[in-house]
Design a protein around this motif. Sequence first.
Motif, PDB file in Angstrom:
ATOM      1  N   PRO A 119       5.608 -13.929  -3.604  1.00  0.00           N
ATOM      2  CA  PRO A 119       6.863 -13.347  -4.021  1.00  0.00           C
ATOM      3  C   PRO A 119       7.127 -13.687  -5.521  1.00  0.00           C
ATOM      4  CG  PRO A 119       7.001 -15.309  -2.540  1.00  0.00           C
ATOM      5  CD  PRO A 119       5.671 -14.927  -2.403  1.00  0.00           C
ATOM      6  N   ARG A 120       6.773 -14.684  -6.024  1.00  0.00           N
ATOM      7  CA  ARG A 120       7.020 -15.232  -7.205  1.00  0.00           C
ATOM      8  C   ARG A 120       6.035 -14.235  -8.399  1.00  0.00           C
ATOM      9  NH1 ARG A 120      11.212 -16.573  -6.284  1.00  0.00           N
ATOM     10  NH2 ARG A 120      11.172 -16.871  -8.596  1.00  0.00           N
ATOM     11  N   THR A 121       4.910 -13.764  -7.915  1.00  0.00           N
ATOM     12  CA  THR A 121       4.508 -12.792  -8.902  1.00  0.00           C
ATOM     13  C   THR A 121       5.027 -11.396  -8.687  1.00  0.00           C
ATOM     14  OG1 THR A 121       2.198 -13.968  -8.192  1.00  0.00           O
ATOM     15  CG2 THR A 121       2.139 -11.347  -9.235  1.00  0.00           C
ATOM     16  N   ALA A 122       5.732 -10.982  -7.716  1.00  0.00           N
ATOM     17  CA  ALA A 122       6.697  -9.964  -7.335  1.00  0.00           C
ATOM     18  C   ALA A 122       7.832 -10.259  -8.333  1.00  0.00           C
ATOM     19  CB  ALA A 122       6.907  -9.810  -6.000  1.00  0.00           C
ATOM     20  N   GLU A 123       8.394 -11.453  -8.312  1.00  0.00           N
ATOM     21  CA  GLU A 123       9.305 -11.712  -9.284  1.00  0.00           C
ATOM     22  C   GLU A 123       9.055 -11.572 -10.664  1.00  0.00           C
ATOM     23  OE1 GLU A 123      13.224 -13.116 -10.736  1.00  0.00           O
ATOM     24  OE2 GLU A 123      12.721 -12.031  -8.938  1.00  0.00           O
ATOM     25  N   LEU A 124       8.067 -11.949 -11.157  1.00  0.00           N
ATOM     26  CA  LEU A 124       7.630 -11.654 -12.590  1.00  0.00           C
ATOM     27  C   LEU A 124       7.501 -10.358 -12.895  1.00  0.00           C
ATOM     28  CD1 LEU A 124       5.193 -14.603 -13.070  1.00  0.00           C
ATOM     29  CD2 LEU A 124       7.241 -14.732 -13.319  1.00  0.00           C
ATOM     30  N   GLU A 125       6.856  -9.530 -12.009  1.00  0.00           N
ATOM     31  CA  GLU A 125       6.893  -8.138 -12.114  1.00  0.00           C
ATOM     32  C   GLU A 125       8.330  -7.360 -12.462  1.00  0.00           C
ATOM     33  OE1 GLU A 125       5.061  -4.095 -10.041  1.00  0.00           O
ATOM     34  OE2 GLU A 125       6.061  -5.803  -8.844  1.00  0.00           O
ATOM     35  N   ALA A 126       9.400  -7.897 -11.472  1.00  0.00           N
ATOM     36  CA  ALA A 126      10.599  -7.345 -11.809  1.00  0.00           C
ATOM     37  C   ALA A 126      11.393  -7.743 -13.129  1.00  0.00           C
ATOM     38  CB  ALA A 126      11.400  -8.048 -10.563  1.00  0.00           C
ATOM     39  N   ARG A 127      10.990  -9.046 -13.118  1.00  0.00           N
ATOM     40  CA  ARG A 127      11.490  -9.436 -14.567  1.00  0.00           C
ATOM     41  C   ARG A 127      10.840  -8.732 -15.660  1.00  0.00           C
ATOM     42  NH1 ARG A 127      10.841 -16.127 -14.035  1.00  0.00           N
ATOM     43  NH2 ARG A 127      11.852 -16.292 -12.044  1.00  0.00           N
ATOM     44  N   CYS A 128       9.754  -8.507 -15.779  1.00  0.00           N
ATOM     45  CA  CYS A 128       9.244  -7.485 -16.944  1.00  0.00           C
ATOM     46  C   CYS A 128       9.802  -6.253 -16.702  1.00  0.00           C
ATOM     47  CB  CYS A 128       7.464  -7.505 -16.616  1.00  0.00           C
ATOM     48  SG  CYS A 128       6.585  -8.838 -16.921  1.00  0.00           S
ATOM     49  N   VAL A 129      10.121  -5.655 -15.667  1.00  0.00           N
ATOM     50  CA  VAL A 129      10.696  -4.337 -15.811  1.00  0.00           C
ATOM     51  C   VAL A 129      12.056  -4.375 -16.563  1.00  0.00           C
ATOM     52  CG1 VAL A 129      11.793  -2.727 -14.208  1.00  0.00           C
ATOM     53  CG2 VAL A 129       9.455  -3.554 -13.570  1.00  0.00           C
ATOM     54  N   HIS A 130      12.887  -5.354 -16.127  1.00  0.00           N
ATOM     55  CA  HIS A 130      14.172  -5.268 -16.527  1.00  0.00           C
ATOM     56  C   HIS A 130      14.042  -5.847 -18.315  1.00  0.00           C
ATOM     57  CE1 HIS A 130      16.594  -5.218 -13.258  1.00  0.00           C
ATOM     58  NE2 HIS A 130      15.779  -6.004 -12.759  1.00  0.00           N
ATOM     59  N   MET A 131      12.932  -6.526 -18.562  1.00  0.00           N
ATOM     60  CA  MET A 131      12.910  -6.735 -19.996  1.00  0.00           C
ATOM     61  C   MET A 131      12.536  -5.485 -20.707  1.00  0.00           C
ATOM     62  SD  MET A 131      10.641 -10.450 -20.053  1.00  0.00           S
ATOM     63  CE  MET A 131      11.240 -11.955 -19.565  1.00  0.00           C
TER      64      MET A 131
END
Length: 475
Positions: free
Chosen positions: A93-105
């Motif tokens: 889940p933390r890797t998925a969270e980092l992916e989501a943060r990159c999308v928002h950035m």
Amino acid sequence: MALKHPRADREGGRDLEINPIFSREPLTIPRYALPAGELDPGTAYQIVHDELMLDGNARLNLATFVSTWAEPEAARLMAECADKNMIDKDEYPRTAELEARCVHMLARLWHAPDPRRAVGCSTTGSSEAAMLGGLALKRRWRARRRAAGRPADRPNLVMGVNVQICWEKFANYFEVEPRYVPMEGERYHLGAREAVELCDENTIGVVAVLGSTFDGSYEPVAEIAAALDDLEERTGLDVPVHVDGASGAMVAPFLDPDLAWDFRLPRVASINTSGHKYGLVMPGVGWALWRDEDALPDDLVFRVNYLGGDMPTFALNFSRPGAQVVAQYYNFLRLGFDGYRRVQRTCRDVATRLAAEIGRLGPFDPLTGGSGIPAFAFRVREDVRAFTVFDVSAALRESGWLVPAYTFPENRTDLAVLRVVVRNGFGHDLADLFLDDLRRVLRRLEAQRGPRRSPDEATGFAHGAEPKRTRPGGR
């Protein structure tokens, strides 16, 4: 082309004789069949390591747009995450969270009207991301046609003949007619007027390239969008734009902040980029973003529950490593806006200086100057009779430099060029060494009685500048 096993009796196809220095006893290892037994790990490593020494030096590869250098910390993170499967969002889940943060950035970087509503995902590279963008365009067009009670069996996509080969693949795989706008005169990419002329009721979208692989130039996205606005006012045809920002979408925000090419233009529905190009990650990661939920048909999205929340996924691939996504987040965190601007500014400074220096050598005419993405093309002057760009490419390869030489597509097949791509890690010092070697080979080439290499003898490492199969009139 599908890979085939070479015949065992073909030259170079014999089994491998291992010198005792690699093992306690001499060994014979088959090249194209599984060995009967196990090997010592050190022996297996040495065999593979030694053969790979014959590869080109990635740092001297001026053909590829893909990153060939990373900070040790980024490489360490990638090694630590090599065993994480990006598709398993519930397990990681933390890797998925980092992916989501990159999308928002990226949504903020590309001026999405509401970054919280922007939809996006990571991919294995910009080619997959581009295909996802094209697939969304097709589904949106098909839904509109069916809702209006009209046939939806003849979709087409308008783009310049300079688009990367992935768009030809998209058209083939997803049964969309590609409508290529040919090059004309000094116009080496898609023009607004030419794009609109090929649009009709079956056009699912127009692809605008921010950073052409042929010469590094930006296509006029804002002009194309304005021309399509006018088309809608005159005819009612609503044709969206997808921006293929494989390289430029990670350059323009930092070096050309006033250039309108992204979600600031209401007609831009989606954007793709390559994290492993000017996103500065080692291969392979790409990103696809849509303006909002309306731009991405819901029937294309699969939903995964993780951490009690909803994680939408949209991809052509299934299992793939999470290491590159983690490295992308590391780069965003490590460099920030100012750091990316510094890196891309240095790359552009090297590219523009190198293009100018090559123009002053005498035999060359620069086609572009590196002021778009940090890449430029140059040709041999028409009055030079001793050599061609293909001779130059072959001669530079003797010193380890990989510089592609290729001809432009139909309508400008008379134009043969060399292209240099400047990436992070190729600084002014390496540029000086490259110029020294270029001057050295020129002395030898100028002494030739005539060219020795033709386009037929050119090696195939043009990286995106491959010819497209077009029809008369661009259709």
